[in-house]
Design an enzyme around this catalytic site. Structure first.
Site, PDB file in Angstrom:
ATOM      1  N   ASP A 139      25.043 -21.455-123.452  1.00 19.87           N
ATOM      2  CA  ASP A 139      24.297 -20.443-124.108  1.00 19.87           C
ATOM      3  C   ASP A 139      22.660 -21.045-124.721  1.00 19.87           C
ATOM      4  OD1 ASP A 139      23.513 -18.985-126.539  1.00 19.87           O
ATOM      5  OD2 ASP A 139      25.368 -19.480-127.894  1.00 19.87           O
TER       6      ASP A 139
ATOM      7  N   HIS B 251      27.476  -8.851-122.907  1.00 18.58           N
ATOM      8  CA  HIS B 251      26.399  -9.348-123.790  1.00 18.58           C
ATOM      9  C   HIS B 251      24.858  -9.694-123.130  1.00 18.58           C
ATOM     10  CE1 HIS B 251      25.427 -11.555-127.505  1.00 18.58           C
ATOM     11  NE2 HIS B 251      24.951 -12.340-126.668  1.00 18.58           N
TER      12      HIS B 251
END
Length: 439
Positions: A250, A347
């Site tokens: 991330d 995403h």
């Protein structure tokens, strides 16, 4: 920035990190050179032959690891904790000014907070005279070095009303629009004042939290507090982008300080001729969201399905279009079946600057885990913090796109939200927010 060495508090600081120390070693002594990538000029840490030491009164000095000896500077153009590399432990806390407290009391509080933050970030104990009357350091971080501690301060929209400074409230603090994934708890959202604390040692971070709370005393009370964590530096064989609680790497697409447009995207520029907002020059806006991850549902998906939801490989963060983690996504690349390798609703595709007119923000989150929810599912997820020069050009357009069709959205629930204007860094002799509160 010159190298810095600190030893006994009664001795002057020297700028020569290689000079031999004389006299007794203090509880904290730092020797170091410039630290982690991405925060050049902001961090001092143990490197090369430099060694830090921690000693108690009755014990011989023992080496202090580089994790403990790394120091982030308090004074500077920008506040610490924005470009500082992710720390292992964090606390986010919002305060509301007490009834009757106004601009004068807020200025005194910011002065106290800045003094305490500067001392703690240097690895020093808090001085006597705390506003709560205790007048002593708690000793929680005794024997520890500064451990990359940062303390960052911001102001919410209501702060300006309560201090009589509405004319200085910047347009960037206009309320965020609602989003379909919002299930916001107002008691854990917003606030007059916001403090972000990060450190690579949990006790150092908690020590700073207690000091901030004690200095608030009767001036401000805690509205909400959230506690988070990240992977500890040195836990992996080599430095790497952190993973979130879904197991995904991330932060790959974050803007980099070396980018030519980094400052323009992240920091508020000086506004010539507009003195009422000049206090925010060199500052930024922080959007803070408590995002619960529906981990039980997520973990039922096979890895291949998880990867298609994100658009990246789970093992190494590489885009499904091929390459390594840092390879640019090829959003038009199709597989042998003619289907896009990175799905339309992935995403990574929807949040990419290429799909948002270049909109970007610096994401600097912490994970959190608060036990089990009443239904028995993990109360865990992300304390999402993103930084940008203008939230209406950074966070808002990207979140609107995600809100309309992100494949990840069914596995997330936004449970709290806040928006804060974070002043520029304090110069030597200044406290954070001084240019606003004494305008």
């Amino acid at each position: 920035m010159s190298e810095r060495s600190t030893s006994n508090r009664n001795r002057p600081v020297t700028g020569d990190a290689d000079a031999p120390a004389t006299g007794a070693l203090s509880r904290r002594r730092l020797l170091g050179t410039a630290g982690a990538a991405g925060a050049a000029g902001l961090v001092l840490g143990a490197a090369g032959g430099a060694t830090g030491y921690a000693a108690t009164r009755d014990e011989a000095p023992t080496p202090l690891a580089s994790v403990g000896s790394t120091e982030v500077m308090f004074h500077g153009k920008h506040q610490p904790g924005i470009t500082t590399p992710l720390q292992a432990n964090g606390h986010l806390v919002a305060f509301d000014l007490a009834p009757g407290a106004g601009r004068k009391e807020a200025a005194a509080l910011m002065r106290r907070w800045s003094t305490v933050a500067q001392r703690l970030m240097a690895g020093e104990p808090t001085a006597g005279g705390a506003a709560d009357g205790t007048g002593h350091d708690t000793g929680i971080a005794l024997d520890a070095g500064p451990s990359s501690l940062t303390v960052t301060f911001g102001f919410g929209a209501t702060f300006f009303e309560r201090t009589g400074l509405v004319g200085h409230r910047p347009p960037g603090l206009d309320p965020l629009p609602p989003f379909s994934a919002d299930h916001l708890d107002t008691a854990r959202s917003d606030g007059d004042l916001w403090v972000q604390i990060g450190a690579d040692d949990a006790l150092v971070a908690f020590h700073a939290l207690r000091a901030v709370q004690k200095e608030a005393a009767s001036t401000a009370g805690v509205r909400w507090q959230m506690n988070g964590f990240n992977r500890t530096p040195g836990a992996t064989a080599e430095p790497m982008t952190t993973r979130n609680l879904m197991g995904q790497i991330d932060g790959t697409g974050n803007p980099k300080p070396a980018d030519s447009d980094f400052d323009r995207r992240i920091f508020v520029p000086a506004r010539d001729g507009d003195a009422k907002y000049e206090w925010l020059a060199g500052g930024s806006y922080a959007v803070v969201r408590r995002i619960r991850m529906l981990l039980d549902d997520w973990e039922k998906l096979p890895v291949e399905r998880q990867e298609r939801v994100i658009g990246r490989r789970k093992a190494d963060g590489a885009p499904l279009s091929g390459g390594t983690e840092t390879t640019a996504m090829d959003l038009d690349k199709a597989g042998p079946d003619g289907k896009l390798l990175i799905p339309d609703n992935a995403h990574a595709r929807i949040s990419s600057p290429e799909r948002n007119s270049g909109a970007a923000m610096l994401r600097r989150p912490f994970s959190y885990h608060d036990g089990l929810a009443p239904d028995g599912t993990p109360d865990a997820g992300l304390l999402f913090i993103c930084w940008q020069a203008d939230p209406l050009r950074g966070f808002v357009p990207v979140q609107r796109k995600l809100d309309r069709g992100d494949a990840l959205s069914p596995f997330l629930r936004h449970e709290a939200s806040g928006l804060f204007a974070v002043p520029g860094g304090a110069a030597a002799g200044e406290y954070v927010g001084q240019r606003l509160l004494e305008s």
